[in-house]
Write a protein that holds these residues in place. Structure first.
Motif, PDB file in Angstrom:
ATOM      1  N   PHE A  65       0.823  -1.204   0.000  1.00 27.26           N
ATOM      2  CA  PHE A  65       0.000   0.000   0.000  1.00 27.26           C
ATOM      3  C   PHE A  65       0.861   1.260   0.000  1.00 27.26           C
ATOM      4  CE2 PHE A  65      -3.600  -2.458   2.351  1.00 27.26           C
ATOM      5  CZ  PHE A  65      -3.898  -3.158   1.193  1.00 27.26           C
ATOM      6  N   GLY A  66       1.982   1.215   0.710  1.00 27.36           N
ATOM      7  CA  GLY A  66       2.883   2.364   0.753  1.00 27.36           C
ATOM      8  C   GLY A  66       3.549   2.652  -0.576  1.00 27.36           C
ATOM      9  N   SER A  67       3.677   1.645  -1.425  1.00 27.65           N
ATOM     10  CA  SER A  67       4.330   1.818  -2.727  1.00 27.65           C
ATOM     11  C   SER A  67       3.414   2.447  -3.766  1.00 27.65           C
ATOM     12  CB  SER A  67       4.824   0.464  -3.257  1.00 27.65           C
ATOM     13  OG  SER A  67       3.734  -0.336  -3.707  1.00 27.65           O
ATOM     14  N   LEU A  68       2.131   2.594  -3.448  1.00 26.33           N
ATOM     15  CA  LEU A  68       1.154   3.016  -4.453  1.00 26.33           C
ATOM     16  C   LEU A  68       1.117   4.517  -4.708  1.00 26.33           C
ATOM     17  CD1 LEU A  68      -1.795   0.671  -3.465  1.00 26.33           C
ATOM     18  CD2 LEU A  68      -0.203   0.405  -5.384  1.00 26.33           C
ATOM     19  N   GLY A  69       1.688   5.315  -3.825  1.00 29.78           N
ATOM     20  CA  GLY A  69       1.614   6.758  -4.026  1.00 29.78           C
ATOM     21  C   GLY A  69       0.174   7.214  -4.071  1.00 29.78           C
TER      22      GLY A  69
END
Length: 132
Positions: free
Chosen positions: A50-54
């Motif tokens: 989820f953190g990688s989704l921007g």
């Protein structure tokens, strides 16, 4: 269960996502790790994902859903399609994979105890086939 999964992914809600699983789960994930054991490992995966989704949102669609319930145990299967959308709702990319779930009913609520995701492999290229 799948609707709650899709809602948690869309909201990028780590707590809602991991609440779908038992503490001692085992996941055979096709992305990066051979397997993940326990809720802490799964929480770490979800935070990273989820953190990688921007600013992107991921819409999960499920097809060919089936399963069987026997008392407090169930298993099911589906094809999950993940589509990344930008802030304006434009689809940026998508992929599909197969999932099999083993569930336990705990205090009246179904929780995922085992998840196994996969995709067929093209024999010639040795690449995963991520579109149906």
């Amino acid at each position: 269960m799948l609707a709650r999964y899709a809602q948690a992914v869309l909201a990028r809600d780590v707590d809602a996502f991991v609440a779908l699983y038992v503490d001692d789960l085992l996941v055979f994930d096709m992305w990066g790790s051979w397997s993940l054991r326990g809720i802490d490992a799964w929480r770490d995966m979800a935070k990273s994902w989820f953190g990688s989704l921007g600013d992107e949102r991921v819409v999960v669609r499920f097809d060919d859903v089936g399963g069987t319930v026997a008392g407090d145990l169930a298993f099911g299967h589906a094809i999950l399609t993940y589509a990344a959308h930008d802030a304006d709702g434009t689809v940026l990319r998508s992929l599909a994979n197969r999932v099999t779930l083993g569930l336990r009913r705990i205090d009246g609520d179904w929780k995922i105890a085992h998840e196994h995701s996969s995709a067929p492999i093209d024999h010639a290229t040795k690449q995963a086939i991520l579109r149906r």
